[in-house]
Every structure is written in structure tokens, then in C-alpha cells.
Design an enzyme around this catalytic site. Structure first.
Site, mmCIF file in Angstrom:
data_model
loop_
_atom_site.group_PDB
_atom_site.id
_atom_site.type_symbol
_atom_site.label_atom_id
_atom_site.label_comp_id
_atom_site.label_asym_id
_atom_site.label_seq_id
_atom_site.Cartn_x
_atom_site.Cartn_y
_atom_site.Cartn_z
ATOM 1 N N LYS A 80 3.511 20.140 -2.983
ATOM 2 C CA LYS A 80 4.727 19.425 -3.396
ATOM 3 C C LYS A 80 4.363 18.280 -4.347
ATOM 4 O O LYS A 80 3.195 17.876 -4.414
ATOM 5 C CB LYS A 80 5.448 18.884 -2.157
ATOM 6 C CG LYS A 80 4.659 17.837 -1.384
ATOM 7 C CD LYS A 80 5.289 17.522 -0.038
ATOM 8 C CE LYS A 80 4.500 16.474 0.712
ATOM 9 N NZ LYS A 80 4.991 16.310 2.096
ATOM 10 N N ARG A 178 13.495 12.715 10.930
ATOM 11 C CA ARG A 178 13.716 12.915 9.501
ATOM 12 C C ARG A 178 14.604 14.149 9.307
ATOM 13 O O ARG A 178 15.747 14.008 8.913
ATOM 14 C CB ARG A 178 12.377 13.060 8.770
ATOM 15 C CG ARG A 178 12.523 13.193 7.268
ATOM 16 C CD ARG A 178 11.205 13.073 6.530
ATOM 17 N NE ARG A 178 10.289 14.214 6.728
ATOM 18 C CZ ARG A 178 9.130 14.354 6.093
ATOM 19 N NH1 ARG A 178 8.721 13.426 5.235
ATOM 20 N NH2 ARG A 178 8.355 15.392 6.315
ATOM 21 N N HIS A 207 6.963 18.169 12.405
ATOM 22 C CA HIS A 207 6.108 17.311 11.571
ATOM 23 C C HIS A 207 5.842 16.017 12.326
ATOM 24 O O HIS A 207 6.747 15.464 12.951
ATOM 25 C CB HIS A 207 6.818 17.029 10.238
ATOM 26 C CG HIS A 207 5.943 16.377 9.211
ATOM 27 N ND1 HIS A 207 4.706 16.884 8.848
ATOM 28 C CD2 HIS A 207 6.123 15.267 8.453
ATOM 29 C CE1 HIS A 207 4.172 16.100 7.915
ATOM 30 N NE2 HIS A 207 4.997 15.115 7.661
ATOM 31 N N ARG A 263 -0.866 22.818 7.776
ATOM 32 C CA ARG A 263 -0.323 22.435 6.474
ATOM 33 C C ARG A 263 -1.180 21.317 5.875
ATOM 34 O O ARG A 263 -1.073 20.156 6.254
ATOM 35 C CB ARG A 263 1.131 21.963 6.626
ATOM 36 C CG ARG A 263 2.029 22.993 7.324
ATOM 37 C CD ARG A 263 3.484 22.589 7.250
ATOM 38 N NE ARG A 263 3.754 21.285 7.814
ATOM 39 C CZ ARG A 263 4.182 21.072 9.066
ATOM 40 N NH1 ARG A 263 4.389 22.086 9.880
ATOM 41 N NH2 ARG A 263 4.380 19.849 9.485
ATOM 42 N N TYR A 307 0.243 -11.109 -20.534
ATOM 43 C CA TYR A 307 1.493 -11.782 -20.167
ATOM 44 C C TYR A 307 1.259 -12.820 -19.069
ATOM 45 O O TYR A 307 0.598 -12.542 -18.082
ATOM 46 C CB TYR A 307 2.496 -10.762 -19.628
ATOM 47 C CG TYR A 307 3.017 -9.790 -20.654
ATOM 48 C CD1 TYR A 307 3.676 -10.242 -21.799
ATOM 49 C CD2 TYR A 307 2.862 -8.421 -20.477
ATOM 50 C CE1 TYR A 307 4.165 -9.344 -22.731
ATOM 51 C CE2 TYR A 307 3.356 -7.521 -21.410
ATOM 52 C CZ TYR A 307 4.003 -7.990 -22.524
ATOM 53 O OH TYR A 307 4.490 -7.096 -23.444
ATOM 54 N N CYS A 354 -0.171 -4.470 -18.337
ATOM 55 C CA CYS A 354 1.075 -4.325 -19.097
ATOM 56 C C CYS A 354 1.628 -2.920 -18.878
ATOM 57 O O CYS A 354 1.035 -2.104 -18.178
ATOM 58 C CB CYS A 354 0.820 -4.547 -20.586
ATOM 59 S SG CYS A 354 -0.080 -6.058 -20.969
ATOM 60 N N MET A 355 2.745 -2.624 -19.515
ATOM 61 C CA MET A 355 3.358 -1.310 -19.311
ATOM 62 C C MET A 355 2.448 -0.195 -19.820
ATOM 63 O O MET A 355 2.299 0.842 -19.181
ATOM 64 C CB MET A 355 4.716 -1.250 -20.019
ATOM 65 C CG MET A 355 5.502 -0.006 -19.671
ATOM 66 S SD MET A 355 7.052 0.107 -20.559
ATOM 67 C CE MET A 355 8.067 -1.073 -19.693
ATOM 68 N N ASP A 356 1.823 -0.404 -20.985
ATOM 69 C CA ASP A 356 1.073 0.677 -21.633
ATOM 70 C C ASP A 356 -0.388 0.342 -21.874
ATOM 71 O O ASP A 356 -1.137 1.172 -22.369
ATOM 72 C CB ASP A 356 1.697 0.999 -22.996
ATOM 73 C CG ASP A 356 3.203 0.922 -22.945
ATOM 74 O OD1 ASP A 356 3.787 1.730 -22.210
ATOM 75 O OD2 ASP A 356 3.778 0.023 -23.590
HETATM 76 C C1 PLP Z 1 3.923 16.454 2.966
HETATM 77 C C2 PLP Z 1 3.931 17.300 4.167
HETATM 78 C C3 PLP Z 1 2.737 17.816 4.702
HETATM 79 C C4 PLP Z 1 1.381 17.426 4.196
HETATM 80 O O1 PLP Z 1 1.028 16.197 4.790
HETATM 81 P P1 PLP Z 1 -0.392 15.481 4.509
HETATM 82 O O2 PLP Z 1 -0.384 14.325 5.424
HETATM 83 O O3 PLP Z 1 -0.407 15.110 3.088
HETATM 84 O O4 PLP Z 1 -1.432 16.499 4.849
HETATM 85 C C5 PLP Z 1 2.829 18.702 5.753
HETATM 86 N N1 PLP Z 1 4.026 19.035 6.273
HETATM 87 C C6 PLP Z 1 5.198 18.541 5.801
HETATM 88 C C7 PLP Z 1 6.474 18.953 6.426
HETATM 89 C C8 PLP Z 1 5.188 17.644 4.746
HETATM 90 O O5 PLP Z 1 6.333 17.134 4.287
#
Ligand code: PLP
Length: 421
Positions: A80, A178, A207, A263, A307, A354-356
Site C-alpha cells: 500500500k 478502526r 489487525h 502480512r 530563512y 526550505c521547501m526545495d
Molecule cells: C499496513 C497494514 C499492515 C502492514 O503493517 P506493518 O506494521 O507495516 O507490517 C498489515 N495489515 C494491515 C491491515 C495494514 O493496514
């Protein structure tokens, strides 16, 4: 130019000595350069700052984690947010060729991007997208997480109308609050949606909110709730599909959470999710950030830099400028608090970022234990990564900036070109 009169009134009577475009002109139309040659000017020659992603490190991290799983336990590469800023398609491919079987994303478009790159592995999206996006899920075979009856039924209806099945993973809320069906309501939830013939329950997950925390009680409670929910579903005669719950911290700290799949997110990219995992596994950070010096000057003692002029030259320093700033993810809150590497030596970043652009200081005083550096325009500087004996980590920026590595890594993704090596 005429003599400047006593009462100088500016340049308003002067002819401009540059060409400018009148309205109606097409900018660039008369430029005498071949458009193809212009196109061919590489991004590394357009701006001297860039991000490198070491795909060998990604593969190494996948294999290191895979070795810790029981045979048959699947590994999901969480890609993601453009693979936490590392490039989703490249990282997904690297992970899939080194032991990952499935992919996790946060949005429909992230899933589509992977499919359009030719990736055929199963993709799970961590959430229910808006109902309007359901045809995209089915067309691109992106499996949604399900936790509301409305979504489940709408998803099933669209699938059924096209003679398709509607596979999903059930999201259980075991305490993070969540998304998900509350752990003690899963059986009644399932009985509300199970009638639909198109729905295919292919996975069950939760999770953790605190798997990376030192204190483990909240984690233990969440885990217990998850096991209770699984048991209740099992006793009700429901098929659970693939069971999964472990993110990076849980994978490394709690092997009893592995179930059928894990995951892997932050540790896929080479980061330790918490201090407790350091030393338990060899992870290699994949991302490094580089720039080349665009200006060098000696700044006399007590003159300010950047700045606000919060930094004042102590004398005997050269101030070097780099073409990256907080718009590139070099967080402004790190101003004056981090180092960069030049010729393998740490140099203090000075003045407000700075920004850039940003500046750093090269000490010109003679020291017995280090050679005097002679910075020049075009010299390569490392903002994140290794140079010679020294290394600056994303963890260092996260720690000083008061955030987590995830946010720092994702921040570097936006404007700088990325190279996969
Ligand atoms: C982002 C996410 C993960 C990965 O988590 P990490 O701590 O980066 O390994 C696993 N499961 C779900 C549902 C997530 O949103």
C-alpha cells in the site's frame, strides 16, 4: 544605458532585453531544440536529488521472514501507499519472485495499478471501498475486506448479476476500533449475509494496535478476542478461509500469530517495527536518498544561513546547498538536527530546511582525526543511506522528527525521481 540621473526612477524606460510570449503564442513552439532530444534528457540530469530503492534488499527481507514461517504459511507483501514510498509495482514483483504469494493494498487504484502491470497474484484491499467501486473490484479481481452487511450484499448482487462469485475476507475488530465486525458479533453478522449465494468467504483477519509496543497486555487481549471469534465461527459451522492477523511486529515477535498467512509491511522495506526485534533478524533498508551539491560558499563568522537565520556561521565553515527540501520529504522539523554524508563523513545540516533546498556545513578547521573536506558543486551527498563507513537511517529521521519510519519513507516518494537498483 543612459547616465543614472540624480533622482533615479528605476528601469521603467528601458527596453526589455529578453523575449517574452504574447498571448496566443505557444510557449516553446519556436524553441530550436528537437523535442525528442529534450524528452531524452534523463530525470537524473534535470534535478540533482533522487531516491534509490535496492530491490535486492527487498528480496533479502522477504527471504529472511519467509525462513521464520512454518512451511505452507503464506506471505503477503503489503505494498500500500506505493509500497511505503518504494514503488508498488517494482516491490510487488521483487517480493513475489522471492517468496511472497499475495499482495495487500489500501485503495482500489493501488490494486488496479498492480493488475495493469501484469501482476496476477491475489490482492486484498484493507477496507471496504465505496459501493460505486464494486465493479472495479470484480473486473480486476481485487478482494475486499468486508465488515458491513450493506457492502457485502451490494458486492454479492453486482457479482451475481454478472455470473461471478464475490470472494471476500471478513475483517474482525478485536480492539483497535478502526474497521471490522466486533469480535463477539461475528456469528450474527455472518448469519445476516451468508444467505447470498454469490458471496465466498475466503479469509478471516484482524489487525493489532499494539504488536510493536513494549507493553504486551493489550496485544494479548486482542489476540484472545481473535481466537474467541475464530472458535465461535468454527463452532457455528462456518468456514474461516485463510486466517491471518500478523503485521511485521507480530510476525517477528509472536510466531503463534502466523496462522495461514502473515502480512509483511514495514519490515519488507528493511525496518525494525520496534526496538525489541533488533538483533532477532537481519533486515536491510531498501531506500536511500541522494543529492548533489548545487552551490558552495564560505560564510564569514556570524552571518546567518536560510530563512530566519537561526544558524549563524561559527567561521571556518563552507556552506553547501542541496536541491531537496521539505516538499521532497526532508521534513522541516529536522532543521539543524540531522546530518548528511559527504565523502563518508557526517556533516551537520544547518539553517531551516526550505521547501526545495537545504544547506549543510562543512567544517574547515584542521582536525587530527579527519581529513579536511573540499566540497564542490556536483559532489554526491547521502541524506539517507550508507556512504563509506557511515550510515544515516530513516529511523534516525523518524526518532528526531517524532514520528515512525513509515511516514518518513512515504514522504520521500513524491517529487524526486526513483531508481530501482
Ligand atoms: C499496513 C497494514 C499492515 C502492514 O503493517 P506493518 O506494521 O507495516 O507490517 C498489515 N495489515 C494491515 C491491515 C495494514 O493496514
Amino acid at each position: 544605458m543612459k547616465d543614472i540621473p540624480n533622482g533615479f526612477t528605476g528601469f521603467k524606460n528601458m527596453e526589455p532585453d529578453f523575449r517574452y510570449y504574447k498571448s496566443g503564442d505557444t510557449p516553446g513552439a519556436e524553441v530550436p531544440f528537437d523535442p525528442e532530444k529534450l524528452q531524452a534528457i534523463a530525470s537524473r540530469d534535470r534535478r540533482w536529488s533522487w531516491v534509490e530503492v535496492d530491490l535486492g534488499a527487498i528480496r533479502h527481507n522477504v527471504m529472511e521472514v519467509k525462513r521464520r514461517l512454518k512451511p505452507g504459511t503464506k506471505l503477503m507483501a503489503v505494498v500500500k501507499a506505493d509500497a511505503y514510498g518504494h514503488g508498488a509495482v517494482e516491490c510487488a514483483k521483487a517480493a513475489l519472485t522471492s517468496g511472497a504469494e499475495t499482495l495487500g493494498v489500501a485503495t482500489v487504484d493501488e490494486g488496479i495499478e498492480l493488475r495493469q502491470a501484469g501482476i496476477t497474484a491475489p490482492i486484498l484491499i484493507f477496507g471496504e471501498p465505496p459501493l460505486q467501486a464494486i465493479p472495479l473490484l470484480l473486473q480486476y479481481r481485487i478482494t475486499p475486506s468486508v465488515y458491513t452487511p450493506d457492502f457485502a450484499i451490494a458486492y454479492a448482487e453486482v457479482a451475481d448479476a454478472h455470473g461471478m462469485k464475490a470472494p471476500y475476507h471478513l475483517a474482525i475488530n478485536t480492539g483497535m476500533n478502526r474497521i471490522g465486525v466486533r469480535y463477539d458479533e461475528v456469528v450474527s453478522f455472518m448469519s445476516r449475509i451468508a444467505f447470498h449465494r454469490a458471496l465466498e468467504h475466503t479469509g478471516t483477519f484482524t489487525h493489532f494496535a499494539t504488536s510493536d509496543c513494549e507493553e504486551t497486555l493489550d496485544f494479548q487481549i486482542q489476540f484472545r478476542h481473535f481466537v474467541d471469534a475464530l472458535t465461535a465461527m468454527h463452532e457455528a459451522g462456518l468456514d474461516l478461509g485463510i486466517v491471518h492477523c500478523a503485521n511485521s511486529a507480530a510476525i517477528l515477535r509472536y510466531p503463534n500469530t502466523h496462522f495461514d498467512m502473515v502480512r509483511l509491511g514495514i519490515s519488507l522495506y528493511g525496518f525494525h517495527p520496534c526496538p525489541q526485534t533488533v538483533g532477532t533478524i537481519d533486515l536491510q533498508p531498501a531506500m536511500s536518498v541522494h543529492a548533489r551539491i548545487t552551490d558552495v560558499r564560505s560564510v564569514p563568522m556570524s552571518e546567518g544561513v536560510s530563512y530566519g537565520m537561526h544558524y549563524r556561521s561559527p567561521g571556518s565553515v563552507k556552506i553547501c546547498t542541496l536541491p531537496l527540501g521539505y516538499a521532497d520529504g526532508f521534513m522541516r522539523c529536522l532543521s539543524g538536527r540531522v546530518d548528511v554524508l559527504l565523502e563518508g563523513q557526517r556533516c551537520h545540516q544547518v539553517g531551516n530546511i526550505c521547501m526545495d533546498q537545504c544547506m549543510f556545513e562543512v567544517d574547515q578547521r584542521l582536525r587530527a582525526n579527519r581529513p579536511r573536506l573540499d566540497p564542490k558543486i556536483g559532489d554526491e551527498v547521502v541524506i539517507i543511506g550508507r556512504q563509506g563507513e557511515n550510515q544515516i537511517t530513516i529511523d534516525e529521521h523518524a526518532e528526531i522528527g517524532g514520528t515512525i519510519q513509515h511516514e518518513v519513507a512515504i514522504g520521500f516518494s513524491h517529487r524526486m525521481p526513483r531508481y530501482w537498483v
